[in-house]
Scaffold this motif. Structure first.
Motif, mmCIF file in Angstrom:
data_model
loop_
_atom_site.group_PDB
_atom_site.id
_atom_site.type_symbol
_atom_site.label_atom_id
_atom_site.label_comp_id
_atom_site.label_asym_id
_atom_site.label_seq_id
_atom_site.Cartn_x
_atom_site.Cartn_y
_atom_site.Cartn_z
ATOM 1 N N PRO A 1 12.137 1.929 11.977
ATOM 2 C CA PRO A 1 12.952 0.885 12.610
ATOM 3 C C PRO A 1 13.992 1.412 13.588
ATOM 4 N N LEU A 2 14.594 2.574 13.290
ATOM 5 C CA LEU A 2 15.632 3.103 14.169
ATOM 6 C C LEU A 2 15.081 3.526 15.516
ATOM 7 N N ILE A 3 13.914 4.193 15.502
ATOM 8 C CA ILE A 3 13.305 4.624 16.756
ATOM 9 C C ILE A 3 12.848 3.406 17.557
ATOM 10 N N TYR A 4 12.319 2.404 16.847
ATOM 11 C CA TYR A 4 11.871 1.184 17.518
ATOM 12 C C TYR A 4 13.058 0.453 18.156
ATOM 13 N N GLN A 5 14.164 0.385 17.425
ATOM 14 C CA GLN A 5 15.344 -0.307 17.939
ATOM 15 C C GLN A 5 15.917 0.399 19.158
ATOM 16 N N LYS A 6 15.804 1.720 19.192
ATOM 17 C CA LYS A 6 16.293 2.475 20.340
ATOM 18 C C LYS A 6 15.464 2.176 21.583
ATOM 19 N N ARG A 7 14.138 1.962 21.373
ATOM 20 C CA ARG A 7 13.258 1.648 22.508
ATOM 21 C C ARG A 7 13.390 0.186 22.931
ATOM 22 N N PHE A 8 13.576 -0.714 21.953
ATOM 23 C CA PHE A 8 13.726 -2.140 22.235
ATOM 24 C C PHE A 8 15.035 -2.619 21.611
ATOM 25 N N PRO A 9 16.156 -2.391 22.295
ATOM 26 C CA PRO A 9 17.457 -2.740 21.706
ATOM 27 C C PRO A 9 17.695 -4.245 21.600
ATOM 28 N N THR A 10 17.022 -5.044 22.438
ATOM 29 C CA THR A 10 17.227 -6.493 22.420
ATOM 30 C C THR A 10 15.875 -7.196 22.362
ATOM 31 N N THR A 11 15.914 -8.470 22.002
ATOM 32 C CA THR A 11 14.678 -9.250 21.981
ATOM 33 C C THR A 11 14.133 -9.454 23.392
ATOM 34 N N GLU A 12 15.041 -9.449 24.388
ATOM 35 C CA GLU A 12 14.596 -9.601 25.766
ATOM 36 C C GLU A 12 13.734 -8.428 26.214
ATOM 37 N N SER A 13 14.152 -7.195 25.863
ATOM 38 C CA SER A 13 13.381 -6.013 26.258
ATOM 39 C C SER A 13 12.023 -5.983 25.567
ATOM 40 N N GLU A 14 11.962 -6.486 24.344
ATOM 41 C CA GLU A 14 10.688 -6.538 23.627
ATOM 42 C C GLU A 14 9.777 -7.608 24.222
ATOM 43 N N ALA A 15 10.367 -8.745 24.565
ATOM 44 C CA ALA A 15 9.575 -9.835 25.134
ATOM 45 C C ALA A 15 9.066 -9.495 26.523
ATOM 46 N N ALA A 16 9.831 -8.699 27.255
ATOM 47 C CA ALA A 16 9.433 -8.326 28.612
ATOM 48 C C ALA A 16 8.136 -7.531 28.623
ATOM 49 N N LEU A 17 7.838 -6.865 27.520
ATOM 50 C CA LEU A 17 6.619 -6.067 27.440
ATOM 51 C C LEU A 17 5.383 -6.942 27.554
ATOM 52 N N PHE A 18 5.438 -8.125 26.955
ATOM 53 C CA PHE A 18 4.290 -9.025 26.962
ATOM 54 C C PHE A 18 4.457 -10.197 27.944
ATOM 55 N N GLY A 19 5.563 -10.209 28.671
ATOM 56 C CA GLY A 19 5.787 -11.274 29.625
ATOM 57 C C GLY A 19 6.156 -12.585 28.975
ATOM 58 N N ASP A 20 6.641 -12.544 27.746
ATOM 59 C CA ASP A 20 7.032 -13.756 27.039
ATOM 60 C C ASP A 20 8.516 -14.006 27.222
ATOM 61 N N LYS A 21 8.898 -15.245 26.997
ATOM 62 C CA LYS A 21 10.302 -15.568 26.994
ATOM 63 C C LYS A 21 10.852 -15.330 25.604
ATOM 64 N N PRO A 22 12.026 -14.753 25.500
ATOM 65 C CA PRO A 22 12.570 -14.494 24.170
ATOM 66 C C PRO A 22 12.815 -15.797 23.424
ATOM 67 N N THR A 23 12.412 -15.772 22.191
ATOM 68 C CA THR A 23 12.611 -16.966 21.373
ATOM 69 C C THR A 23 13.998 -16.923 20.772
ATOM 70 N N ILE A 24 14.849 -17.847 21.247
ATOM 71 C CA ILE A 24 16.223 -17.908 20.756
ATOM 72 C C ILE A 24 16.324 -19.084 19.798
ATOM 73 N N LYS A 25 16.717 -18.802 18.635
ATOM 74 C CA LYS A 25 16.820 -19.834 17.622
ATOM 75 C C LYS A 25 17.975 -20.773 17.962
ATOM 76 N N GLN A 26 17.641 -22.060 18.193
ATOM 77 C CA GLN A 26 18.654 -23.031 18.544
ATOM 78 C C GLN A 26 19.491 -23.391 17.323
ATOM 79 N N PRO A 27 20.776 -23.635 17.557
ATOM 80 C CA PRO A 27 21.606 -24.041 16.413
ATOM 81 C C PRO A 27 21.186 -25.412 15.922
ATOM 82 N N MET A 28 21.310 -25.597 14.661
ATOM 83 C CA MET A 28 20.928 -26.865 14.061
ATOM 84 C C MET A 28 21.854 -27.980 14.555
#
Length: 528
Positions: free
Chosen positions: A488-515
């Motif tokens: 997990p630590l090495i993965y987090q260093k490569r993808f520090p945010t959900t945006e950087s992870e989503a950019a890999l697949f061209g997806d929009k980051p899924t942000i959980k809306q407040p209830m």
């Protein structure tokens, strides 16, 4: 417990056995145990012994971190067979031991294996090749005073290329006319040069306890040096000595998986496992290991240079020793090491074993196909695994042709032809390797460097998965999810945010809306 260095010499496997049994007896914790409503003092369970010995072997430089838990259990079974330990009732001689709560203890005295003493006649025969005929053989005279006494040295091929010849002017004036060089002279020079280099690299005063000079066959060395492909692989003139075509095809298939050009037939589920089993069955069925029975003692001695600060020395020594192999053996070793090295680094390689990783499976399967003794040796499997692990990591350097050796032979033959020396083994007019002292680091620094290197390798593996364009998106997501779970630590260093992870697949980051929160309505009282 830190490992002690067992110096090069005869019967090194026996010396290592004695070292391990002594360390185990001295360090294994003993305490009281209860079994079947009865108390037993100064004993240990089989599981406790496996845990302690497993940790000892992995931290012992003679065996290394590639040791598996199953190999540790096998060694404990040999301890029980050889009466290093006994069960709580005093029984020994069998191999009835598993990783469980069965109780064992040490006998009053744990027998150490005695070192066989070489018969004087055998010792005489081992060096008679050097002293029979001065015109056809050579002596390694005056070599001991030129040999470094310390083993913490590094070999420099660059400096070896610089030839420092000590020729007195009077000798040059009185030199003989050019003499005719026979094939026998050439062969003896090859034998002489490789032995003197090997002796200097190992830092020993004599090689007679490590290798019999008669075992050095110049024709093998010359063939291995000259008959190679552009990749350095030995080319055999006699194809009957080569690997069968079906084995070569199977090895090429797995080495280039999944982009093999030699296997065009459709595959099925478990196909790669069947191909691997076919290759393993062939090598296991060979009549002798690839390093041959006669060179067992030589390679076991080099295993004692496999220290972090002696890595370059070990590589250079193994490079020379592998030149001594019969050409068919060297070719098989080159192809096998190239295949298992590629397979262990291939992120697309399917799982070949249900409970073992690819690298561990390669070492476990082929270690005794590479190195083993003609007679049963208790530490065979561990020593072979250590060597195969090192060969996998450095096979390109170890199995390449050393150019400095060819230069040394040509120079020595030139002096022999010009009459500066009379016999192939006279003098030391060869480019001897030069050494420089290295700085030995502490155990803590070594552990820190080891962790840093491991993390860098894992980060590189993650990057390979990310940049692999041929990998389907679904499979890539699966591999990344598995990597994130394991590291997990090495993965987090490569993808520090959900945006950087989503950019890999061209997806929009899924942000959980407040209830959605609703204001609580005010109720009026019914009372007036």
């Amino acid at each position: 417990m830190e490992s002690r260095s067992v110096p090069p010499g005869p019967y090194r496997a026996t010396k290592l056995w004695n070292e391990v049994t002594t360390s185990f007896r001295a360090g294994m914790p003993l305490r009281k145990h209860r079994q079947h409503f009865k108390k037993y003092g100064s004993c240990f369970t089989a599981g406790e012994a496996v845990d302690w010995l497993y940790d000892l072997l992995r931290n012992n430089s003679n065996f290394g971190p590639e040791v598996t838990r199953q190999q540790t259990i096998q060694l404990l079974r040999k301890f029980l067979k050889n009466h290093v330990i006994e069960d709580i009732k005093g029984r020994w001689g069998s191999e009835n031991l598993d990783d469980n709560s069965q109780l064992f203890r040490f006998p009053a005295t744990s027998p150490l294996k005695t070192l066989p003493r070489r018969h004087p006649e055998l010792r005489k025969n081992s060096i008679e090749h050097f002293s029979k005929d001065k015109d056809s053989t050579f002596k390694l005279r005056n070599l001991s005073r030129r040999t470094p006494k310390k083993h913490g040295l590094h070999f420099s091929q660059e400096n070896a290329e610089k030839i420092n010849c000590e020729i007195i002017n009077e000798d040059q004036k009185n030199s003989f006319d050019n003499r005719e060089i026979s094939q026998e002279d050439v062969e003896e020079v090859w034998r002489y040069i490789i032995l003197i280099y090997l002796q200097t690299i190992l830092g020993v005063s004599s090689l007679e306890d490590v290798i019999n000079p008669k075992q050095v066959i110049p024709q093998y060395i010359m063939y291995n040096m000259t008959n190679t492909s552009k990749h350095g692989i030995v080319i055999l003139q006699d194809k009957s000595d080569d690997l069968p075509h079906w084995v070569l095809s199977a090895m090429k298939c797995l080495a280039n998986w999944p982009r093999s050009n030699d296997m065009n037939n459709p595959t099925y589920v478990g196909f790669e496992r069947d191909v691997f089993r076919t290759i393993a069955d062939y090598f296991i069925g060979l009549p002798e290991p690839l390093l041959t029975f006669e060179y067992y003692e030589l390679f076991v001695n080099i295993l004692g240079l496999l220290q972090p600060h002696l890595e370059k020395v070990a590589i250079d020594a193994l490079q020379l020793c592998c030149l001594l192999l019969p050409p068919p053996n060297r070719r098989k070793l080159q192809l096998l090491m190239r295949m298992i090295s590629r397979m262990s680094q291939n992120v697309d390689m399917p799982q070949l074993h249900d409970a073992m990783g690819t690298r561990s499976l390669m070492i476990h399967t082929f270690s005794r196909c590479v190195l083993c003794c003609a007679e049963e040796v208790d530490l065979d499997e561990l020593l072979a695994a250590r060597l195969v692990s090192f060969l996998m990591d450095h096979h390109q350097e170890i199995l390449q042709v050393p150019s400095y050796l060819q230069t040394a032979v040509e120079k020595h033959l030139d002096y022999l032809k010009k009459g500066h020396i009379k016999n192939p083994g006279d003098g030391l007019i060869v480019p001897l390797p030069t050494y420089s002292y290295c700085k030995q680091i502490s155990a803590r620094e070594f552990d820190e460097q080891k962790v840093s290197t491991s993390q860098a390798a894992l980060a590189e593996l993650l990057e390979n998965i990310v940049k692999n364009k041929s990998l389907p998106v679904k499979e890539k997501r699966k591999k990344l999810k598995q990597f994130q779970k394991e590291y997990p630590l090495i993965y987090q260093k490569r993808f520090p945010t959900t945006e950087s992870e989503a950019a890999l697949f061209g997806d929009k980051p899924t942000i959980k809306q407040p209830m959605l929160t609703l204001r609580k309505p005010k109720f009026r009282s019914l009372r007036y």
